[in-house]
Write a protein that holds these residues in place. Structure first.
Motif, mmCIF file in Angstrom:
data_model
loop_
_atom_site.group_PDB
_atom_site.id
_atom_site.type_symbol
_atom_site.label_atom_id
_atom_site.label_comp_id
_atom_site.label_asym_id
_atom_site.label_seq_id
_atom_site.Cartn_x
_atom_site.Cartn_y
_atom_site.Cartn_z
ATOM 1 N N ALA A 276 48.420 46.994 40.450
ATOM 2 C CA ALA A 276 47.596 48.015 39.784
ATOM 3 C C ALA A 276 48.446 48.835 38.817
ATOM 4 N N TRP A 277 49.665 49.132 39.238
ATOM 5 C CA TRP A 277 50.548 49.939 38.384
ATOM 6 C C TRP A 277 50.933 49.173 37.121
ATOM 7 N N SER A 278 51.225 47.882 37.270
ATOM 8 C CA SER A 278 51.630 47.133 36.088
ATOM 9 C C SER A 278 50.482 47.050 35.085
ATOM 10 N N LEU A 279 49.255 47.148 35.594
ATOM 11 C CA LEU A 279 48.076 47.092 34.726
ATOM 12 C C LEU A 279 47.718 48.462 34.142
ATOM 13 N N LEU A 280 47.891 49.505 34.931
ATOM 14 C CA LEU A 280 47.330 50.817 34.589
ATOM 15 C C LEU A 280 48.385 51.912 34.449
ATOM 16 N N ARG A 281 49.642 51.529 34.285
ATOM 17 C CA ARG A 281 50.706 52.545 34.317
ATOM 18 C C ARG A 281 50.600 53.582 33.215
ATOM 19 N N ASP A 282 49.907 53.230 32.134
ATOM 20 C CA ASP A 282 49.755 54.214 31.059
ATOM 21 C C ASP A 282 48.971 55.444 31.515
ATOM 22 N N GLU A 283 48.164 55.257 32.539
ATOM 23 C CA GLU A 283 47.388 56.390 33.037
ATOM 24 C C GLU A 283 48.264 57.384 33.795
ATOM 25 N N PRO B 43 36.145 53.923 30.269
ATOM 26 C CA PRO B 43 35.627 53.250 29.071
ATOM 27 C C PRO B 43 36.677 52.508 28.249
ATOM 28 N N ARG B 44 37.897 53.015 28.207
ATOM 29 C CA ARG B 44 38.877 52.383 27.311
ATOM 30 C C ARG B 44 40.091 51.798 28.042
ATOM 31 N N SER B 45 40.012 51.640 29.347
ATOM 32 C CA SER B 45 41.211 51.208 30.086
ATOM 33 C C SER B 45 41.491 49.722 29.863
ATOM 34 N N PRO B 46 42.722 49.306 30.169
ATOM 35 C CA PRO B 46 43.069 47.894 29.968
ATOM 36 C C PRO B 46 42.226 46.925 30.808
ATOM 37 N N VAL B 47 41.702 47.389 31.955
ATOM 38 C CA VAL B 47 40.911 46.459 32.776
ATOM 39 C C VAL B 47 39.485 46.320 32.281
ATOM 40 N N THR B 48 39.071 47.213 31.397
ATOM 41 C CA THR B 48 37.679 47.205 30.977
ATOM 42 C C THR B 48 37.427 46.046 30.023
ATOM 43 N N GLY B 49 36.396 45.289 30.284
ATOM 44 C CA GLY B 49 36.103 44.143 29.432
ATOM 45 C C GLY B 49 35.684 44.588 28.048
ATOM 46 N N ARG B 50 36.225 43.942 27.018
ATOM 47 C CA ARG B 50 35.751 44.189 25.654
ATOM 48 C C ARG B 50 34.670 43.162 25.386
ATOM 49 N N GLY B 51 33.483 43.662 25.203
ATOM 50 C CA GLY B 51 32.358 42.746 25.103
ATOM 51 C C GLY B 51 32.405 41.862 23.879
ATOM 52 N N GLY B 52 32.602 40.575 24.101
ATOM 53 C CA GLY B 52 32.437 39.622 23.017
ATOM 54 C C GLY B 52 31.060 38.998 23.140
ATOM 55 N N GLY B 53 30.733 38.130 22.248
ATOM 56 C CA GLY B 53 29.440 37.464 22.304
ATOM 57 C C GLY B 53 29.534 36.150 23.050
ATOM 58 N N LEU B 54 28.417 35.418 23.024
ATOM 59 C CA LEU B 54 28.371 34.131 23.713
ATOM 60 C C LEU B 54 29.407 33.160 23.152
ATOM 61 N N GLY B 55 29.606 33.237 21.830
ATOM 62 C CA GLY B 55 30.591 32.350 21.202
ATOM 63 C C GLY B 55 31.990 32.585 21.754
ATOM 64 N N GLY B 267 36.903 35.264 45.490
ATOM 65 C CA GLY B 267 37.537 34.904 44.221
ATOM 66 C C GLY B 267 39.032 35.209 44.269
ATOM 67 N N ILE B 268 39.813 34.489 43.490
ATOM 68 C CA ILE B 268 41.277 34.675 43.577
ATOM 69 C C ILE B 268 41.796 35.816 42.710
ATOM 70 N N GLN B 269 40.919 36.435 41.936
ATOM 71 C CA GLN B 269 41.352 37.496 41.022
ATOM 72 C C GLN B 269 40.980 38.865 41.569
ATOM 73 N N PRO B 270 41.797 39.893 41.528
ATOM 74 C CA PRO B 270 43.204 39.885 41.107
ATOM 75 C C PRO B 270 44.092 39.368 42.234
ATOM 76 N N ASP B 298 37.714 36.061 35.820
ATOM 77 C CA ASP B 298 37.276 37.423 35.540
ATOM 78 C C ASP B 298 37.221 37.705 34.033
ATOM 79 N N TYR B 299 37.053 36.669 33.228
ATOM 80 C CA TYR B 299 36.896 36.875 31.777
ATOM 81 C C TYR B 299 35.803 37.904 31.518
ATOM 82 N N PRO B 300 35.946 38.858 30.637
ATOM 83 C CA PRO B 300 37.094 39.107 29.747
ATOM 84 C C PRO B 300 38.017 40.201 30.276
ATOM 85 N N HIS B 301 37.950 40.494 31.569
ATOM 86 C CA HIS B 301 38.802 41.560 32.110
ATOM 87 C C HIS B 301 40.248 41.087 32.192
ATOM 88 N N VAL B 302 41.134 42.054 31.985
ATOM 89 C CA VAL B 302 42.568 41.761 32.021
ATOM 90 C C VAL B 302 43.088 42.123 33.412
#
Lengths: 370, 340
Positions: A276-283, B43-55, B267-270, B298-302
């Motif tokens: 979680a830290w490696s993903l969210l450390r900016d927070e 809303p803007r965190s790295p885990v939040t999915g950026r919505g792309g389209g079907l393509g 699921g194996i993610q994360p 978990d596309y498109p989540h990082v």
């Protein structure tokens, strides 16, 4: 009551174990419950104002964690007087400390104090419990060490109580219950940790209780078995909070001890925290290293109720996953509760002898400076 | 290969208008109500999915990812809406929109029925409405609910899901009003994110000990975005508790770990992996069954790492195949060989 310093005896022949050849390994029990037979046990330590209050009103709680226990304390641990099991130091000595070769027991009195809504009453009761511990437990029994009981939701009063008890020398930690009003790392609690560090005490998080919230992150469960299964989830949130908020950076000598939460969940929590830290450390830019490193320096776990994997090798693997952190595992009995672990037989056979000695004795001695 | 967890971005309110009644079109056009504006992620965190389209999804999941079939869910937070009529209307519209704009246009994509979980009776109706609709293979339930999922509130819903033949997908997130931990609101999303594994643990306890699987012996559940390395320790604890306290819940006739292995897939993610690969293998082995894990991107989540890339190469070929394909095929009852 003014607390006077405890003078350790220097006469070896007066120590509890002098002249006894131990047949069992020495144990430092990191969770012993000294019990009130009733709230009236505290009356000698309370002013008239508060005994009157208890007689005419009683204690109010947020009532969010009412899951009646399966059974009370072990009946076999009840003293001949008929008082509650765990309420008499003399009988506890005879029934438990001596036969089990317990050289020290850390007392965690579970009382109405920590979730009391009336904070003045809470502070008065906390002081009464601590004075009761000195007079009726620490004085008659040199094997005992105590946890300071406080009302954490009133950190200023709690810090004053910690400093008052700190003068005694036999209080080794401050007791939080597992489900608090806010996670343990929040700033409001920092005056408590400041007082801990000043007095050389640690902080313990003991399972159960509730302070107004549901006891899970998804509402109120229905059954006691759920209440009894869920303490690891609360303590993981508290550990996470203390690490992520930077409590241990501000108070580097502070240690946090998880009590009665089992312990097998700790490696997986460290893995998840690091991911979680490696993903969210900016927070949390103040947290500038892996959370698992902070956990490894500052967090200790007591065993009870010890996890019992069906295959012994899973237990051995679990210990391997602890790695060097195995030196932070402490034995605990939970005496005299129904769900306690027998401290000298609960560890599975086949463990490394030095490891077992550490868990049963050496790790706690080093942690608490016994 | 089957990808058990990909995401359709949240619909914009205007995309839902064609699927709403006159009343709701008028309501959303003339009030400040913007629908399910809450998100399970900042809303803007790295885990939040950026919505792309079907393509974008096609390219990432099927072309580059190599999935034959992907199970998609839309994390539109209808559970955050207090107004019950609005929650129901938006859930229904979201499902019709998913069906029209995503599932009908991409036959390799399978969908998840969005339900207002705070209204279990309405959720049941929504499940019934979509049970036989092509494309939907599961019901999406956020892991954070107002009551634990084993609670009596939800038993009729579990029965409906069991009878519908759909899978119950319990996913990271949820927006009940209470704190995400038993010890209050944490300061940081990082804590909430970490604590979500503990919410999955309490939901697993709840569903097993409150008798959901005894009442619904054919119910199939999948945990998505839950992580799995916490599970062995929780199974050991649950089994110990059951040995001590089973007389309080006499309908639970077998150790909880048996119910878990029979009814739940993960699921194996994360990945939440130990630092040493050998230890990760030990945890996989401690799960006690090769049938449990499902490949999930978990596309498109990082995430902190690519779970598939890091885990699968460590495993024997038969287990790799089960995780990549067979376990999901069996869970979702997808036909053998060329799908669709």
């Amino acid at each position: 009551m003014t607390v006077t310093p405890f003078e350790p005896t220097t006469d070896a022949s007066a120590l509890p174990l002098a002249g006894i050849e131990p047949e069992r390994p020495p144990i430092i029990d990191c969770d012993f419950h000294n019990e009130l037979d009733s709230i009236k046990d505290l009356y000698p330590y309370l002013s008239r104002r508060w005994t009157d209050h208890l007689e005419t009103f009683g204690v109010r709680h947020p009532n969010s964690g009412y899951y009646p226990r399966f059974m009370d304390n072990r009946e076999a641990a009840r003293p001949p007087s008929g008082r509650r099991a765990g309420s008499e130091v003399g009988f506890a000595r005879e029934d438990y400390l001596e036969p089990y070769n317990v050289t020290h027991a850390i007392m965690n009195p579970l009382t109405a104090v920590s979730s009391t809504l009336d904070l003045e009453l809470g502070a008065a009761m906390a002081a009464a419990v601590n004075d009761w511990q000195i007079a009726e437990w620490l004085e008659p029994e040199p094997r005992m060490r105590a946890s300071v009981v406080v009302t954490p939701q009133d950190p200023v009063a709690a810090a004053a109580e910690i400093r008052r008890c700190g003068a005694d020398g036999r209080f080794v930690q401050v007791l939080f219950l597992g489900r608090m009003q806010e996670p343990m790392g929040r700033r409001r609690y920092w005056p408590i940790y400041e007082a801990c560090v000043e007095t050389g005490m640690q902080v313990a998080s003991h399972a159960f209780s509730a302070y107004g919230h549901p006891i899970t992150g998804a509402g109120h469960p229905s059954y006691y078995i759920e209440d009894h299964t869920s303490p690891p989830q609360a303590v993981q949130a508290n550990i996470t909070s203390m690490v992520v908020e930077g409590v241990f950076d501000r108070f580097p000598s502070l240690r946090m001890i998880s009590v009665e939460n089992g312990f097998a969940w700790l490696p997986a929590l460290m893995w998840r925290l690091d991911a979680a830290w490696s993903l969210l450390r900016d927070e949390v830019r103040h947290l500038d290293r892996l959370p698992s490193e902070v956990v490894a320096e500052h967090v200790y776990v007591t065993t009870q109720p010890i996890e019992e994997p069906p295959r012994r090798r899973d237990f051995l693997t679990l210990i391997e996953h602890f790695g060097e952190l195995a030196s932070h595992i402490l034995i605990a009995s939970d005496y005299p509760h129904w769900d306690g672990d027998n401290p000298d037989v609960i560890l599975p056979s086949g463990l490394d002898e030095e490891l077992v000695k550490g868990i049963q004795f050496g790790n706690a001695r080093a942690l608490y400076g016994l | 290969m089957i990808d058990a967890d990909v995401h359709i971005p949240n619909p914009r309110l205007r995309e839902l208008l064609p699927f709403l009644s006159e009343h709701w079109i008028e309501h959303f056009s003339n009030t400040l109500d913007k629908g399910a504006s809450q998100q399970y992620y900042p809303p803007r965190s790295p885990v939040t999915g950026r919505g792309g389209g079907l393509g974008d999804l096609r390219e990432a999941v099927f072309d580059r990812g190599g999935a034959e079939v992907a199970v998609a869910s839309c994390l539109y937070a209808v559970d955050s809406i207090h107004n019950p009529d609005a929650a129901i209307a938006l859930a229904t519209a979201t499902n019709d929109w998913q069906s029209r704009e995503w599932l009908e246009r991409e036959p390799r994509l399978r969908g998840s029925v969005v339900v207002p979980i705070q209204l279990p009776a309405a959720a049941s109706e929504e499940v019934e409405r979509h049970a036989d609709r092509p494309g939907f293979v599961q019901v999406l339930i956020p892991v954070r609910t107002e009551h634990p999922l084993g609670s009596r509130h939800y038993h009729p819903l579990w029965k409906t899901i069991e009878q519908s033949g759909l899978v119950a997908a319990i996913h990271f997130g949820g927006a009940p009003v209470m704190p995400p931990t038993p010890t209050g609101w944490p300061s940081f999303f990082l804590e909430e994110y970490t604590a979500m594994a503990q919410v999955f643990a309490t939901q697993l306890t709840s569903m097993i000990v409150e008798g959901v699987f005894d009442a619904c012996p054919d119910l199939r559940v999948v945990f998505l975005e839950s992580g799995f390395t916490w599970i062995p320790a929780h199974l050991w604890r649950m089994d110990k508790e059951w040995r001590n306290l089973r007389r309080l819940v006499p309908w639970v006739r077998r150790p909880p770990s048996d119910y878990f292995r029979e009814h739940v897939r993960v699921g194996i993610q994360p990945l939440d992996a130990p630092p040493v690969p050998a230890q990760l293998l030990e945890v996989v082995e401690q799960l006690g069954s090769d049938d449990l894990l499902l490949f999930a991107s978990d596309y498109p989540h990082v995430h902190a790492c690519d779970a598939g890339e890091r885990l699968l190469p460590l495993l024997p070929a038969t287990l790799q195949r089960k995780i990549r394909d067979e376990n999901a095929r069996s869970l979702y009852r997808l036909p053998e060989g060329g799908v669709p």
